[in-house]
Scaffold this active site. Structure first.
Site, PDB file in Angstrom:
ATOM      1  N   CYS A   1       0.810  -1.231   0.000  1.00 29.91           N
ATOM      2  CA  CYS A   1       0.000   0.000   0.000  1.00 29.91           C
ATOM      3  C   CYS A   1       0.839   1.276   0.000  1.00 29.91           C
ATOM      4  CB  CYS A   1      -0.970  -0.009   1.177  1.00 29.91           C
ATOM      5  SG  CYS A   1      -2.216  -1.300   1.015  1.00 29.91           S
TER       6      CYS A   1
ATOM      7  N   HIS B   1      -3.439   7.327   2.473  1.00 29.54           N
ATOM      8  CA  HIS B   1      -3.838   6.019   1.939  1.00 29.54           C
ATOM      9  C   HIS B   1      -5.215   5.644   2.483  1.00 29.54           C
ATOM     10  CE1 HIS B   1      -3.835   1.950   0.699  1.00 29.54           C
ATOM     11  NE2 HIS B   1      -3.721   1.465   1.926  1.00 29.54           N
TER      12      HIS B   1
ATOM     13  N   ASN C   1     -10.135  -0.081  -0.330  1.00 27.91           N
ATOM     14  CA  ASN C   1      -8.683   0.029  -0.375  1.00 27.91           C
ATOM     15  C   ASN C   1      -8.182  -0.558  -1.700  1.00 27.91           C
ATOM     16  OD1 ASN C   1      -5.926  -0.181  -0.076  1.00 27.91           O
ATOM     17  ND2 ASN C   1      -5.977  -1.110   1.958  1.00 27.91           N
TER      18      ASN C   1
END
Ligand SMILES: CC(C)(COP(=O)(O)OP(=O)(O)OC[C@H]1O[C@@H](n2cnc3c(N)ncnc32)[C@H](O)[C@@H]1OP(=O)(O)O)[C@@H](O)C(=O)NCCC(=O)NCCS
Length: 333
Positions: free
Chosen positions: A116, A256, A286
């Site tokens: 990520c 994020h 996500n």
């Protein structure tokens, strides 16, 4: 002449058409819309359903969107970086296929994987190439087909992730706009808490492992949550301090998108007003390497030349950090 800085001069994005809602997930696993919404902030995510299409499909679409919007000749692009944790295949790179498909025939290209944090680290790499003076047109794409490594029988992971891609173009800037500073870190002791284990060189994907669903991503949510909040907030504080910025100076936080509660907790720690926090997790979940460029794409029309943007990310590895950038253009839309 002053130092050359590296600025984002265009943004593009793509998400697949298929919308996987919380209501649909209720039919797949033992969960419900109320639980998912209150624990994560996610209402729906996009899934690339078409057989045989992988991460490159998403990356190509995002890059083409950027090329069309900016009206550039793809032959002027010198480097294509694809940040991804879900490449089309182990080798050859997703980036080389993507570059050729978009007509960037004068570019070299490679993939980067930092889970990520892939796009954040990718910004560090892309801006370094520009600042050194070696290249003038670097295309950075964050793309992930997370649905390819998600077990839709595991309620701890399938509610969180989605597919998508975003792209940004970096070019030199002589007004001091663009990239300003970074604080990047990693800690390998964290890998046991968040990983897609099998299929790599240490962990073979045998028929027995496949039978047990070993091809899928696994996470220990609570540990990841705590580390994500602490480390993203800490990296942001370090960046603010080092650049003599007060929180009032900051125009935007692009963090994020892993969990709305993680983002809220960071904003609270650094005492940033809600209106300055970019959010689109409710729409996409996500998307791993794609969350930051998807935010930029959604907020592009609100970003003003000179705006001070703090990027923060945390992911598998563990990997994390923050980047401070001054936005370089006013949107024409
Ligand atoms: C995954 C996450 C949403 C889980 O939220 P949480 O509040 O930590 O929930 P827990 O895992 O402690 O589970 C609490 C309860 O809900 C249950 N539960 C877990 N997933 C559920 C779901 N989808 N629906 C309903 N109940 C669920 C658990 O079984 C547990 O039940 P129990 O108390 O009876 O044992 C959260 O930990 C998280 O977002 N972590 C970070 C994830 C992340 O960022 N990953 C990517 C890294 S970049």
């Amino acid at each position: 002449m002053g130092k050359i800085s590296a600025a984002i001069t265009a943004v593009g994005a793509y998400v697949p058409e298929y919308v996987l809602t919380n209501q649909i997930l209720e039919t797949l696993v033992d969960t419900n819309d109320e639980w998912i919404t209150s624990r994560t902030g996610i209402k729906e995510r996009r899934i690339l359903k078409e057989e045989g299409k992988g991460t490159s499909y998403l990356a190509i679409k995002a890059a083409q969107d950027l090329i069309d919007k900016k009206g550039i000749d793809p032959k002027t692009i010198e480097l294509v970086i694809v940040a991804t944790a879900t490449p089309d295949m182990k080798a050859a790179s997703t980036a080389s296929f993507t570059a050729t498909e978009i007509g960037a025939t004068n570019a070299f290209s490679f993939d980067m994987d930092a889970a990520c944090s892939g796009f954040l680290y990718g910004m560090s790499v892309a801006t370094s190439y520009i600042e050194s003076g070696r290249y003038k047109n670097v295309l950075l794409i964050g793309a992930d087909k997370m649905s390819s490594i998600i077990n839709y029988k595991d309620r701890a992971t399938c509610i969180i992730f989605g597919d998508g891609a975003g792209a940004v173009l970096f070019e030199p800037n002589d007004e001091g706009l663009g990239f300003q500073d970074e604080y990047l870190r990693s800690d390998g002791t964290g890998r046991e808490f968040l990983q897609a284990t099998y299929g790599g060189s240490s962990y073979a994907l045998t028929p027995e492992i496949l039978e047990k669903g070993g091809q899928y991503a696994f996470q220990e949510g609570k540990t990841v949550f705590k580390n994500a909040v602490f480390n993203m907030a800490d990296a942001t504080f370090k960046i603010l301090e080092r650049n003599n910025l007060t929180i009032e100076d900051v125009n935007w936080l692009a963090a994020h998108q892993a969990n709305k509660r993680i983002i809220d907790a960071i904003a609270q720690r650094i005492e940033l007003e809600e209106e300055k926090v970019m959010i689109n997790i409710h729409k996409y979940g996500n998307t791993t390497s794609a969350t930051l460029p998807l935010l930029l794409n959604d907020y592009e029309s609100q970003l003003k030349k000179g705006d001070k943007v703090i990027f923060a990310a945390f992911g598998g590895g563990f990997s994390w950090g923050a980047i401070y950038l001054k936005w370089a253009y006013n949107s024409v839309n």
